[in-house]
Design an enzyme around this catalytic site. Structure first.
Site, PDB file in Angstrom:
ATOM      1  N   LYS A 110      37.367  89.796  83.055  1.00 10.55           N
ATOM      2  CA  LYS A 110      37.581  88.429  82.352  1.00 10.55           C
ATOM      3  C   LYS A 110      38.756  88.205  82.220  1.00 10.55           C
ATOM      4  CE  LYS A 110      33.674  90.032  79.409  1.00 10.55           C
ATOM      5  NZ  LYS A 110      32.683  88.929  79.955  1.00 10.55           N
ATOM      6  N   ARG A 122      23.061  95.110  81.539  1.00 14.29           N
ATOM      7  CA  ARG A 122      21.918  95.519  82.145  1.00 14.29           C
ATOM      8  C   ARG A 122      21.941  96.857  82.908  1.00 14.29           C
ATOM      9  NH1 ARG A 122      22.767  89.984  85.408  1.00 14.29           N
ATOM     10  NH2 ARG A 122      23.893  89.450  83.324  1.00 14.29           N
TER      11      ARG A 122
END
Ligand code: BES
Ligand code: ZN
Ligand code: ZN
Length: 473
Positions: free
Chosen positions: A254, A328
């Site tokens: 990020k 996920r």
């Protein structure tokens, strides 16, 4: 913790008085001032009774109680009361003994709403401050109530669950390694059995998503399974919470700005902890299973790489194309484990996608459901709890977007609809169990304090999960 009492205003330093729109006193309480005689003062301060307005009425030096007028607006419901109580609590944070008439507005459940709003509105996270600005509020008397009723006690317990979740989210990632969170889960309640999978047990069980995400971190992962199984319960709900204690993005790293708030990425797990604690404290007659995969997503030398393939607990494989889509992967294991227990309903809760925050903003969670009935149960619970969730489509037409050349699926979709493709990936791990996915990337955190919301972790989801459980009893 604030102590709630009932009775009259004797000894109070401050009395909180509700004012409806157009300066109508909201309660027959014997403490409200005559607003008509005060109209000049109210004019000067432009106080009309609009929701959220506050006005302190000064008394001569040393004389108590002072009075705090709080606007409730024209339409008073539970959420208006929670908000007004939060605003009042914030305004009254310099007082220790307060009496309130906010709940005396002729609505069922008003006392509970005022209690929740008061506790959450006075919340601060001060553990790391030398000079904390903690609220002084120590005792609140609910005027005219006969006794500290079940409603009041339930509200105190509910708010405590939200406070627990806020505290855990606000805690720096350095100080919440997965093992420490697992210990906290183990101490939630005598009535909750907790099974903790350590690093060896995780490998043994085959939680491949958790292993893959943890590969780049030094601190080992934990899979926590909490079981609340009260006598007489016939139905079972499973809550699965994303517990990424810090999300750097992994090798698909990020930006610095994108990482600033990523200690929040375990807010789903925190909501599950908070909810299970409340449910056990209230003694709800329903089996509840809480599952929280816990790890951080870092960039160590063994970190998973784009192009790697992992195998989840149910045997399905996922090709990793972006290591920042890690929630996920750990939820794949958590959901498969939940489905194996054959509950009546699975609800997962996760700060899953920036896309959901883009779609719905910071105040609203995304709700995806396997079927309308499951959507209705959780949607209605959220509404009753005062947490905003909006249903988004689990549209299988987008399934081709997650097809992989080498594995059963890949972990990212295309450029658009990222909240939906993420939900479609999760749907591969629940089998036929009715299931709802809550994407709380937006509301898990607030940029600024507002009514009963505090800046930072909000504890969003705790109240919805508790209400889901309550509605299933
Ligand atoms: N934890 C983030 C999602 C997130 C973003 C939560 C902003 C709260 C605020 C998640 O793990 C993530 O990084 N998702 C990626 C997925 C993408 C790589 C497909 C995202 O949303 O950008
Ligand atoms: Zn991520
Ligand atoms: Zn994440």
């Amino acid at each position: 913790m604030i102590e709630f009492r009932t009775g009259d205003a004797t000894g109070a330093e401050l009395v909180v008085v509700p004012v409806l729109a157009d300066r109508v006193i909201g309660a027959e309480d014997g403490v409200s001032p005559d607003l008509e005689s005060l109209s000049a003062v109210l004019d000067v301060h432009d106080f009309s009774g609009k929701h959220g307005q506050t006005l302190f009425l000064q008394t001569p030096e040393g004389q108590t109680p002072e009075c705090l007028l709080v606007g409730l607006g024209a339409e008073v419901d539970h959420e208006a009361l929670r908000k007004a109580a939060g605003i009042a609590a914030r305004a009254a944070k310099g007082y220790s003994t307060v009496a309130t008439a906010l709940h005396r507005v002729g609505i069922d459940g008003a006392a509970g709403a005022v209690v929740v709003g008061t506790i959450l509105g006075s919340y601060t996270f001060d553990e790391y401050k030398a000079d904390p600005k903690t609220s002084k509020l120590a005792s609140v008397t609910l005027l005219g109530e006969d006794e500290v009723s079940d409603e009041i006690e339930t509200a105190v317990s509910l708010a405590a669950g939200v406070v627990l979740a806020r505290d855990l989210v606000n805690r720096p990632a350095a100080d919440k390694p997965p093992a420490a969170l697992a210990d906290i889960a183990s101490g939630l309640s005598h009535d909750v059995d907790v099974e903790v999978y350590d690093e060896d047990a995780i490998v043994e069980a085959g939680f491949g998503g958790l292993i893959a995400v943890n590969a780049g971190a030094d601190r080992p992962a934990r899979m926590v399974v909490m079981r609340y199984t009260p006598e007489g319960a016939t139905r079972t709900v499973a809550f699965v919470g994303k517990g990424i204690v810090f999300d750097s993005g992994g090798l698909s790293i990020k930006t610095a700005a994108g990482m600033e708030t990523m200690k929040t990425d375990m807010a789903g797990a925190a909501a599950v902890f908070g909810a299970i604690k409340v449910i056990a404290d209230l003694g709800l007659t329903l089996n509840v299973i809480g599952i929280t995969p816990l790890t951080e997503n870092l960039t160590g030398g063994s970190a998973q790489r784009p192009g790697d393939v992992m195998r989840a607990y149910n045997g399905k494989t996922i090709e990793i194309l972006n290591t920042d889509a890690e929630g996920r992967l750990v939820l794949a294991d958590g959901l498969a484990l939940a489905a194996e227990q054959a509950p009546d309903l699975i609800v997962d809760i996760a700060t899953l996608t920036g896309a959901c925050k883009v779609a719905l903003g910071a105040g609203i969670g995304g709700l995806f459901a396997s079927d309308d009935e499951a959507a209705e149960i959780v949607g209605a619970a959220a509404k009753a709890a005062g947490e905003k969730m909006w249903r988004l489509p689990l549209d299988t037409d987008y399934k081709p977007l997650i097809e992989s050349d080498v594995a059963d699926m890949k972990n990212i979709g295309g450029s658009f609809g990222g909240a939906i493709t993420a939900a479609l990936i999760l749907s591969e791990f629940v089998g036929d169990t009715p299931w709802v996915h809550l994407d709380i990337a937006g509301p898990a955190r607030a940029d600024k304090a507002d009514h009963y919301i505090s800046k930072g972790g909000t504890g969003f989801g705790v109240r919805t999960l508790v209400e889901v459980a309550r509605s299933m009893t």
